[in-house]
Design a protein around this motif. Sequence first.
Motif, short mmCIF file in Angstrom:
data_model
loop_
_atom_site.label_atom_id
_atom_site.label_comp_id
_atom_site.label_asym_id
_atom_site.label_seq_id
_atom_site.Cartn_x
_atom_site.Cartn_y
_atom_site.Cartn_z
N ILE A 279 -7.60 6.14 -26.29
CA ILE A 279 -7.66 6.10 -25.34
C ILE A 279 -8.08 4.52 -24.47
N HIS A 280 -7.34 4.19 -23.43
CA HIS A 280 -8.15 3.55 -22.32
C HIS A 280 -7.92 4.16 -21.07
N TRP A 281 -8.90 4.44 -20.29
CA TRP A 281 -9.21 4.83 -18.91
C TRP A 281 -9.66 4.55 -18.52
N MET A 282 -8.67 4.01 -16.71
CA MET A 282 -8.67 3.26 -15.79
C MET A 282 -8.70 3.29 -14.61
N LYS A 283 -9.28 1.84 -14.22
CA LYS A 283 -9.74 2.71 -12.10
C LYS A 283 -9.30 1.04 -11.78
N LEU A 284 -8.27 1.96 -11.04
CA LEU A 284 -7.53 0.26 -9.81
C LEU A 284 -8.25 0.38 -8.61
N THR A 285 -8.18 -0.82 -8.36
CA THR A 285 -9.01 -0.92 -6.88
C THR A 285 -7.16 -1.44 -6.02
N ALA A 286 -7.36 -1.22 -4.84
CA ALA A 286 -6.66 -2.13 -4.17
C ALA A 286 -7.42 -2.70 -2.84
N GLN A 287 -6.86 -3.87 -2.74
CA GLN A 287 -7.92 -4.25 -1.31
C GLN A 287 -7.01 -4.57 0.06
N GLY A 288 -7.62 -4.30 0.67
CA GLY A 288 -6.15 -4.07 2.39
C GLY A 288 -7.26 -4.69 3.25
N ARG A 289 -6.94 -4.66 4.63
CA ARG A 289 -7.34 -4.74 5.94
C ARG A 289 -8.17 -3.67 6.54
N ALA A 290 -9.44 -3.37 6.78
CA ALA A 290 -9.94 -2.42 7.21
C ALA A 290 -9.67 -2.56 8.50
N GLY A 291 -9.65 -1.76 8.83
CA GLY A 291 -9.08 -1.10 10.76
C GLY A 291 -8.93 0.45 11.07
N HIS A 292 -8.98 0.52 12.65
CA HIS A 292 -8.78 1.73 13.24
C HIS A 292 -7.61 2.39 13.12
N GLY A 293 -7.33 3.55 13.18
CA GLY A 293 -6.78 4.64 12.52
C GLY A 293 -5.59 4.23 13.16
N SER A 294 -5.13 4.48 14.63
CA SER A 294 -4.07 4.55 15.73
C SER A 294 -3.09 3.47 15.37
N MET A 295 -3.69 2.11 14.70
CA MET A 295 -3.65 0.94 15.02
C MET A 295 -2.38 0.62 13.72
N MET A 296 -1.42 -0.12 13.90
CA MET A 296 -0.74 -0.06 13.12
C MET A 296 -1.55 -1.39 12.02
N ASN A 297 -0.69 -1.59 10.64
CA ASN A 297 -1.56 -2.18 9.59
C ASN A 297 -0.57 -2.07 8.40
N ASP A 298 -0.26 -3.30 8.47
CA ASP A 298 0.23 -3.81 6.89
C ASP A 298 -0.40 -3.42 5.79
N GLU A 299 -1.52 -3.86 5.83
CA GLU A 299 -2.42 -4.12 4.44
C GLU A 299 -3.81 -3.03 4.17
N ASN A 300 -2.59 -2.25 4.57
CA ASN A 300 -3.38 -0.43 3.73
C ASN A 300 -3.44 -0.56 2.31
N ALA A 301 -5.05 -0.69 2.54
CA ALA A 301 -5.39 -0.05 0.58
C ALA A 301 -4.70 1.39 -0.11
N LEU A 302 -5.16 1.91 1.53
CA LEU A 302 -4.39 2.96 0.44
C LEU A 302 -3.25 3.26 -0.04
N THR A 303 -2.30 2.65 1.51
CA THR A 303 -1.63 3.74 0.69
C THR A 303 -0.66 1.48 -0.51
N THR A 304 -0.96 1.38 -0.52
CA THR A 304 -1.09 0.27 -1.81
C THR A 304 -1.19 0.54 -2.48
N LEU A 305 -2.45 1.01 -2.95
CA LEU A 305 -2.75 2.12 -4.07
C LEU A 305 -1.41 3.53 -4.21
N THR A 306 -2.18 4.30 -3.83
CA THR A 306 -0.68 5.43 -3.78
C THR A 306 1.00 5.73 -4.46
N GLU A 307 1.19 4.00 -4.14
CA GLU A 307 2.39 3.74 -4.11
C GLU A 307 2.31 3.67 -6.10
#
Length: 435
Positions: free
Chosen positions: A200-228
């Motif tokens: 067994i190896h249970w792993m936690k993956l963590t992506a860092q990004g740039r926090a910001g307003h949801g209405s703006m463009m953001n090419d450093e979205n941690a959630l996008t990086t992680l889910t990909e």
Amino acid sequence: MSEIRNFEDEAIRICQDLIRIPSVNFGEGRGDEEAVANYIVASLAEVGIEAKIYESAPKRCNVIARIKGSNPDKPGLVVHGHIDVVPANAAEWSVDPFAGEIKDGCIWGRGAVDMKNLDAMILAIVRDWAQRGYVPERDIVLAFFADEEAGMTFGSRWMTANHPEVFAGCSEAISEVGGFSVTVADGKRLYFIEAAQKGIHWMKLTAQGRAGHGSMMNDENALTTLTEAVAKIGRYEWPQRYTKTVKDLFKEVARVTGKAYDEKDLRPLLKEIGSTARMIGATLQNTANPTMLEAGYKANVIPGTASAVIDGRFLPGYEAELNETVRAIVGPDILIETISHDIALEVDFDAPLVDAMKAAILAHDPEGIPVPYLMSGGTDNKALSEIGIVGYGFSPLRLPADLDFMSLFHGVDERVPIDGLRFGVRVLNDFLESC
């Protein structure tokens, strides 16, 4: 015959009693085995067997008893079970999950399969021994562990670290998820004896990004990086890797069914073992399944971090491949942390203890075919292995051909067939008296 019938009936009664004591393990240290441990101690004391409770934390209880054998030169055998169960949502069940109800030829309830049925068989057998004055040849150490369902921290891991002396002189062990029948072609019954386990190896993956307003463009979205990355892991096709145990199992499946055995790809043979294929299929390769996601706190805020949990399971000998593959998939910018880790196991199936298992099965089902198998999960045998004790899964049950046995583990309407339990306690008794 009346004597056999008595301990069969005892196993049924005790199994019901144990189910009626909700020893639920919620994980993260939240469990309570105290009441069921007290029941076991009282059940053994009633026939003159002294047992001791080892409390690893408040209400986290392990029970140990040693039955002295007639031959002090023969290494002892640990016969162990866990006494915790996973939670049950009563609203999803057709019966009360903690009533131990008998219906349709089965005992129903949480723990009926995992694993209060074996706990009951063990108690019924040793109570019978005590009442008729039977002394086994080797020492038998009875161990009823806490916390198996949440990593063994308060159970077998704690016992082997803090009280290894209770296992002194023992060289082998038996426990859950083995010796059950799987019906294949022409009604032939294979009895799967567990001789290996994935790690067994249970792993936690963590992506860092740039926090910001949801209405703006953001090419450093941690959630996008992680889910990909998580999607790539979830869809990754792991290469087939066959251990000795897996090869030995499928050679027998091919022989019994008359199908071709192709060691380059054993997957076509999975259909020959029915619903058991869901679990056995996972033993032909490493696996890594995304199980949890965590990110964000508001709909219009892009989070600065996002995390996911991956349940990784590796075959004996293939841990490095699992870890290196996950790292290659997610890339260098995602942090990988270990949440939980445990070893893989693979032991020798050509052993006198296994011969005794086979003989006990065949004594009660002469047409049965004992075979080794690799388990996709794990048991307390992992902890015992680290103090030099070789463990097998042997909790015999003869099951109806159409029963989806694997779905009952942690499942809704968990139940064990009474006829299977009667068969199991006879086989287990013969094994313990001959090994």
